[in-house]
Design a protein around this motif. Structure first.
Motif, PDB file in Angstrom:
ATOM      1  N   UNK A  42       0.848  -1.196   0.000  1.00  0.00           N
ATOM      2  CA  UNK A  42       0.000   0.000   0.000  1.00  0.00           C
ATOM      3  C   UNK A  42       0.879   1.240   0.000  1.00  0.00           C
ATOM      4  N   UNK A  43       0.220   2.356  -0.201  1.00  0.00           N
ATOM      5  CA  UNK A  43       0.912   3.635  -0.206  1.00  0.00           C
ATOM      6  C   UNK A  43       0.017   4.662   0.470  1.00  0.00           C
ATOM      7  N   UNK A  44       0.535   5.386   1.434  1.00  0.00           N
ATOM      8  CA  UNK A  44      -0.259   6.394   2.116  1.00  0.00           C
ATOM      9  C   UNK A  44      -0.260   6.211   3.618  1.00  0.00           C
ATOM     10  N   UNK A  45      -1.339   6.645   4.255  1.00  0.00           N
ATOM     11  CA  UNK A  45      -1.425   6.701   5.716  1.00  0.00           C
ATOM     12  C   UNK A  45      -1.928   5.409   6.346  1.00  0.00           C
ATOM     13  N   UNK A  46      -1.540   4.284   5.821  1.00  0.00           N
ATOM     14  CA  UNK A  46      -1.885   3.000   6.427  1.00  0.00           C
ATOM     15  C   UNK A  46      -0.873   2.681   7.531  1.00  0.00           C
ATOM     16  N   UNK A  47      -1.322   1.929   8.536  1.00  0.00           N
ATOM     17  CA  UNK A  47      -0.432   1.521   9.627  1.00  0.00           C
ATOM     18  C   UNK A  47       0.159   0.155   9.313  1.00  0.00           C
ATOM     19  N   UNK A  48       1.425  -0.032   9.676  1.00  0.00           N
ATOM     20  CA  UNK A  48       2.117  -1.302   9.450  1.00  0.00           C
ATOM     21  C   UNK A  48       1.882  -2.233  10.630  1.00  0.00           C
ATOM     22  N   UNK A  49       1.235  -3.360  10.369  1.00  0.00           N
ATOM     23  CA  UNK A  49       1.032  -4.379  11.389  1.00  0.00           C
ATOM     24  C   UNK A  49       2.177  -5.376  11.377  1.00  0.00           C
ATOM     25  N   UNK A  50       1.978  -6.539  12.002  1.00  0.00           N
ATOM     26  CA  UNK A  50       3.022  -7.561  12.045  1.00  0.00           C
ATOM     27  C   UNK A  50       3.508  -7.962  10.657  1.00  0.00           C
ATOM     28  N   UNK A  51       4.827  -8.112  10.529  1.00  0.00           N
ATOM     29  CA  UNK A  51       5.492  -8.554   9.307  1.00  0.00           C
ATOM     30  C   UNK A  51       5.282  -7.594   8.128  1.00  0.00           C
ATOM     31  N   UNK A  52       5.076  -6.327   8.464  1.00  0.00           N
ATOM     32  CA  UNK A  52       4.981  -5.265   7.458  1.00  0.00           C
ATOM     33  C   UNK A  52       5.895  -4.128   7.908  1.00  0.00           C
ATOM     34  N   UNK A  53       6.635  -3.529   6.971  1.00  0.00           N
ATOM     35  CA  UNK A  53       7.449  -2.374   7.322  1.00  0.00           C
ATOM     36  C   UNK A  53       7.147  -1.220   6.370  1.00  0.00           C
ATOM     37  N   UNK A  54       7.444  -0.017   6.842  1.00  0.00           N
ATOM     38  CA  UNK A  54       7.125   1.182   6.071  1.00  0.00           C
ATOM     39  C   UNK A  54       8.410   1.947   5.774  1.00  0.00           C
ATOM     40  N   UNK A  55       8.565   2.309   4.527  1.00  0.00           N
ATOM     41  CA  UNK A  55       9.669   3.156   4.099  1.00  0.00           C
ATOM     42  C   UNK A  55       9.089   4.325   3.324  1.00  0.00           C
ATOM     43  N   UNK A  56       9.308   5.519   3.848  1.00  0.00           N
ATOM     44  CA  UNK A  56       8.694   6.681   3.226  1.00  0.00           C
ATOM     45  C   UNK A  56       7.191   6.584   3.317  1.00  0.00           C
ATOM     46  N   UNK A  57       6.542   6.574   2.179  1.00  0.00           N
ATOM     47  CA  UNK A  57       5.080   6.519   2.141  1.00  0.00           C
ATOM     48  C   UNK A  57       4.552   5.145   1.753  1.00  0.00           C
ATOM     49  N   UNK A  58       5.462   4.149   1.611  1.00  0.00           N
ATOM     50  CA  UNK A  58       5.045   2.841   1.115  1.00  0.00           C
ATOM     51  C   UNK A  58       5.200   1.762   2.184  1.00  0.00           C
ATOM     52  N   UNK A  59       4.294   0.779   2.154  1.00  0.00           N
ATOM     53  CA  UNK A  59       4.345  -0.361   3.071  1.00  0.00           C
ATOM     54  C   UNK A  59       4.727  -1.608   2.297  1.00  0.00           C
ATOM     55  N   UNK A  60       5.633  -2.410   2.895  1.00  0.00           N
ATOM     56  CA  UNK A  60       6.160  -3.599   2.239  1.00  0.00           C
ATOM     57  C   UNK A  60       5.977  -4.828   3.135  1.00  0.00           C
TER      58      UNK A  60
END
Length: 232
Positions: free
Chosen positions: A18-36
Protein backbone atom coordinates in the motif's frame (compact mmCIF):
# COMPACT_ATOMS: atom_id res chain seq x y z
CA UNK A 1 -4.18 6.20 -0.58
CA UNK A 2 -3.62 3.29 -2.99
CA UNK A 3 -4.05 -0.22 -1.56
CA UNK A 4 -2.36 -2.68 -3.90
CA UNK A 5 -3.52 -5.89 -2.21
CA UNK A 6 -6.70 -7.31 -0.73
CA UNK A 7 -7.48 -9.72 2.10
CA UNK A 8 -6.01 -13.20 1.60
CA UNK A 9 -3.68 -12.21 -1.19
CA UNK A 10 -0.37 -14.09 -1.07
CA UNK A 11 2.62 -11.75 -0.91
CA UNK A 12 6.40 -12.12 -0.92
CA UNK A 13 9.21 -10.27 0.88
CA UNK A 14 9.65 -6.75 -0.43
CA UNK A 15 6.30 -6.61 -2.20
CA UNK A 16 4.59 -3.21 -2.04
CA UNK A 17 1.29 -3.55 -0.20
CA UNK A 18 0.00 0.00 0.00
CA UNK A 19 0.91 3.64 -0.21
CA UNK A 20 -0.26 6.39 2.12
CA UNK A 21 -1.42 6.70 5.72
CA UNK A 22 -1.89 3.00 6.43
CA UNK A 23 -0.43 1.52 9.63
CA UNK A 24 2.12 -1.30 9.45
CA UNK A 25 1.03 -4.38 11.39
CA UNK A 26 3.02 -7.56 12.05
CA UNK A 27 5.49 -8.55 9.31
CA UNK A 28 4.98 -5.27 7.46
CA UNK A 29 7.45 -2.37 7.32
CA UNK A 30 7.13 1.18 6.07
CA UNK A 31 9.67 3.16 4.10
CA UNK A 32 8.69 6.68 3.23
CA UNK A 33 5.08 6.52 2.14
CA UNK A 34 5.04 2.84 1.11
CA UNK A 35 4.34 -0.36 3.07
CA UNK A 36 6.16 -3.60 2.24
CA UNK A 37 5.84 -7.24 3.22
CA UNK A 38 8.64 -8.71 5.34
CA UNK A 39 7.86 -12.34 4.53
CA UNK A 40 5.91 -14.79 2.38
CA UNK A 41 2.40 -14.72 3.80
CA UNK A 42 -1.27 -13.87 3.64
CA UNK A 43 -2.46 -10.27 3.76
CA UNK A 44 -5.00 -9.13 6.34
CA UNK A 45 -6.37 -5.60 6.26
CA UNK A 46 -8.55 -4.12 9.00
CA UNK A 47 -9.30 -0.57 10.12
CA UNK A 48 -6.36 0.99 8.35
CA UNK A 49 -3.83 -1.62 9.54
CA UNK A 50 -2.13 -3.99 7.10
CA UNK A 51 -0.56 -7.17 8.46
CA UNK A 52 0.92 -10.29 6.92
CA UNK A 53 0.37 -13.76 8.39
CA UNK A 54 3.59 -15.72 7.63
CA UNK A 55 3.44 -18.99 5.73
CA UNK A 56 6.51 -20.21 7.58
CA UNK A 57 7.59 -20.13 11.21
CA UNK A 58 7.08 -21.86 14.59
CA UNK A 59 3.90 -22.14 16.65
CA UNK A 60 3.58 -19.48 19.36
CA UNK A 61 0.74 -20.37 21.78
CA UNK A 62 -2.15 -17.99 22.38
CA UNK A 63 -4.84 -18.30 25.05
CA UNK A 64 -7.94 -19.82 23.50
CA UNK A 65 -6.11 -21.68 20.73
CA UNK A 66 -7.31 -25.20 19.98
CA UNK A 67 -4.25 -27.44 19.83
CA UNK A 68 -3.64 -31.14 19.41
CA UNK A 69 -0.97 -32.52 21.71
CA UNK A 70 0.85 -35.76 22.36
CA UNK A 71 1.64 -37.03 25.85
CA UNK A 72 5.41 -37.25 26.33
CA UNK A 73 5.68 -37.61 30.13
CA UNK A 74 3.75 -37.33 33.38
CA UNK A 75 4.34 -36.56 37.02
CA UNK A 76 2.19 -37.60 40.00
CA UNK A 77 -0.27 -34.77 39.30
CA UNK A 78 0.12 -33.65 35.67
CA UNK A 79 0.86 -34.66 32.09
CA UNK A 80 3.55 -33.10 29.91
CA UNK A 81 2.19 -32.51 26.43
CA UNK A 82 4.09 -31.91 23.19
CA UNK A 83 2.23 -29.15 21.31
CA UNK A 84 4.84 -28.67 18.58
CA UNK A 85 6.21 -25.55 20.24
CA UNK A 86 9.38 -24.49 22.00
CA UNK A 87 7.23 -23.91 25.09
CA UNK A 88 6.49 -26.75 27.53
CA UNK A 89 2.79 -27.58 27.91
CA UNK A 90 1.14 -28.99 31.05
CA UNK A 91 -2.24 -30.66 31.51
CA UNK A 92 -3.26 -31.10 35.13
CA UNK A 93 -4.34 -34.67 35.93
CA UNK A 94 -7.58 -33.43 37.50
CA UNK A 95 -8.66 -32.53 33.96
CA UNK A 96 -8.65 -36.24 33.09
CA UNK A 97 -9.17 -38.22 36.31
CA UNK A 98 -12.85 -38.84 37.17
CA UNK A 99 -14.31 -36.85 40.08
CA UNK A 100 -13.81 -38.28 43.56
CA UNK A 101 -10.70 -40.16 42.43
CA UNK A 102 -7.49 -39.36 44.30
CA UNK A 103 -4.95 -38.05 41.79
CA UNK A 104 -2.02 -39.10 43.96
CA UNK A 105 -3.12 -42.74 44.14
CA UNK A 106 -4.25 -43.17 40.52
CA UNK A 107 -2.11 -44.57 37.72
CA UNK A 108 -2.23 -41.70 35.24
CA UNK A 109 -1.25 -43.99 32.36
CA UNK A 110 -4.69 -45.64 32.64
CA UNK A 111 -6.26 -42.41 31.40
CA UNK A 112 -3.60 -40.96 29.09
CA UNK A 113 -0.45 -42.87 28.27
CA UNK A 114 2.76 -41.68 26.66
CA UNK A 115 2.30 -41.39 22.89
CA UNK A 116 -1.45 -40.84 23.03
CA UNK A 117 -2.97 -37.69 21.55
CA UNK A 118 -5.72 -35.34 22.63
CA UNK A 119 -7.47 -32.14 21.58
CA UNK A 120 -6.98 -29.30 24.07
CA UNK A 121 -7.26 -25.56 24.46
CA UNK A 122 -4.59 -23.18 25.70
CA UNK A 123 -5.93 -21.98 29.06
CA UNK A 124 -2.99 -19.87 30.28
CA UNK A 125 0.22 -18.61 28.71
CA UNK A 126 2.42 -15.56 29.23
CA UNK A 127 5.76 -16.51 27.53
CA UNK A 128 7.50 -16.60 30.92
CA UNK A 129 5.99 -19.84 32.22
CA UNK A 130 4.66 -23.18 30.97
CA UNK A 131 1.64 -23.39 28.71
CA UNK A 132 -1.37 -24.57 30.75
CA UNK A 133 -3.88 -26.66 28.80
CA UNK A 134 -7.45 -27.71 29.38
CA UNK A 135 -9.29 -30.63 27.78
CA UNK A 136 -12.67 -29.85 29.29
CA UNK A 137 -15.17 -28.61 26.77
CA UNK A 138 -17.05 -29.54 23.61
CA UNK A 139 -15.01 -31.56 21.09
CA UNK A 140 -12.00 -31.68 23.43
CA UNK A 141 -10.41 -34.81 24.84
CA UNK A 142 -8.54 -37.98 23.92
CA UNK A 143 -8.21 -39.08 20.29
CA UNK A 144 -8.92 -42.78 19.87
CA UNK A 145 -9.38 -43.31 16.12
CA UNK A 146 -8.85 -41.73 12.72
CA UNK A 147 -5.45 -40.40 11.69
CA UNK A 148 -3.23 -37.65 13.02
CA UNK A 149 -1.04 -35.65 10.65
CA UNK A 150 1.28 -32.69 11.06
CA UNK A 151 1.95 -29.66 8.87
CA UNK A 152 3.77 -26.38 9.38
CA UNK A 153 1.79 -24.28 11.90
CA UNK A 154 2.27 -21.27 9.62
CA UNK A 155 0.21 -23.00 6.91
CA UNK A 156 -2.85 -23.42 9.17
CA UNK A 157 -4.53 -20.12 8.09
CA UNK A 158 -4.27 -21.23 4.45
CA UNK A 159 -5.73 -24.64 5.32
CA UNK A 160 -8.66 -23.04 7.12
CA UNK A 161 -9.24 -20.49 4.35
CA UNK A 162 -11.31 -17.35 4.45
CA UNK A 163 -14.20 -17.95 6.87
CA UNK A 164 -13.36 -21.67 6.84
CA UNK A 165 -13.85 -22.02 3.09
CA UNK A 166 -10.90 -24.33 2.39
CA UNK A 167 -11.32 -26.83 5.21
CA UNK A 168 -15.09 -26.88 4.68
CA UNK A 169 -14.47 -27.79 1.04
CA UNK A 170 -12.39 -30.80 2.12
CA UNK A 171 -14.99 -31.82 4.71
CA UNK A 172 -17.77 -31.59 2.16
CA UNK A 173 -15.98 -33.56 -0.55
CA UNK A 174 -14.65 -36.32 1.73
CA UNK A 175 -17.29 -36.45 4.47
CA UNK A 176 -14.49 -36.48 7.03
CA UNK A 177 -14.46 -34.81 10.40
CA UNK A 178 -11.37 -32.58 10.51
CA UNK A 179 -10.12 -30.95 13.70
CA UNK A 180 -7.35 -28.41 13.12
CA UNK A 181 -4.89 -27.60 15.86
CA UNK A 182 -3.36 -24.16 15.57
CA UNK A 183 -0.05 -25.85 16.39
CA UNK A 184 0.00 -27.79 13.11
CA UNK A 185 -1.46 -31.14 14.20
CA UNK A 186 -4.64 -32.16 12.37
CA UNK A 187 -7.03 -35.00 13.25
CA UNK A 188 -8.95 -36.63 10.39
CA UNK A 189 -11.79 -39.07 10.99
CA UNK A 190 -13.68 -40.52 8.03
CA UNK A 191 -16.04 -43.35 7.19
CA UNK A 192 -13.11 -45.36 5.85
CA UNK A 193 -9.36 -45.13 5.39
CA UNK A 194 -9.64 -44.13 1.71
CA UNK A 195 -11.58 -40.99 2.54
CA UNK A 196 -9.14 -40.15 5.32
CA UNK A 197 -6.27 -40.62 2.88
CA UNK A 198 -7.97 -38.35 0.35
CA UNK A 199 -8.45 -35.63 2.96
CA UNK A 200 -4.79 -35.96 3.95
CA UNK A 201 -3.70 -35.71 0.30
CA UNK A 202 -5.66 -32.46 -0.07
CA UNK A 203 -4.11 -31.05 3.11
CA UNK A 204 -0.60 -31.98 1.96
CA UNK A 205 -1.25 -30.23 -1.35
CA UNK A 206 -2.35 -27.10 0.49
CA UNK A 207 0.80 -27.20 2.61
CA UNK A 208 3.00 -27.47 -0.48
CA UNK A 209 1.16 -24.87 -2.57
CA UNK A 210 0.05 -22.41 0.14
CA UNK A 211 1.95 -19.58 -1.54
CA UNK A 212 0.23 -20.06 -4.92
CA UNK A 213 -2.96 -18.41 -6.16
CA UNK A 214 -5.96 -20.38 -7.43
CA UNK A 215 -5.41 -23.07 -4.81
CA UNK A 216 -9.05 -23.53 -3.82
CA UNK A 217 -10.06 -24.47 -7.37
CA UNK A 218 -7.15 -26.88 -7.72
CA UNK A 219 -8.09 -28.59 -4.45
CA UNK A 220 -11.70 -28.92 -5.53
CA UNK A 221 -10.70 -30.34 -8.92
CA UNK A 222 -8.30 -32.81 -7.32
CA UNK A 223 -10.86 -34.04 -4.81
CA UNK A 224 -13.54 -34.53 -7.45
CA UNK A 225 -11.17 -36.33 -9.80
CA UNK A 226 -9.92 -38.63 -7.03
CA UNK A 227 -13.46 -39.41 -5.92
CA UNK A 228 -14.41 -40.17 -9.53
CA UNK A 229 -11.52 -42.60 -9.86
CA UNK A 230 -12.57 -44.42 -6.69
CA UNK A 231 -16.16 -44.66 -7.93
CA UNK A 232 -15.07 -46.36 -11.19
Amino acid sequence: MPLYVKDWDIVVPGEVLAEGEYAAGPYVYKEGNKLYSMTVGIVEYKKGVIRVVPLQGPYIPKVGDVVIGIVVDYSPTAYVIDINSSYKAILQAVEVIPPRKNVLTEDLAKYLDIGEALVCKVAKFDKYSDVILTCKGKDLGKITDGRLIKISPAKIPRLIGRKGSMVNLIKRETGCKIVIGQNGYIWIKGKDSKLEALAEKAIRKIEQEAHMSGLTQRIQDMLQVEKGVDDC
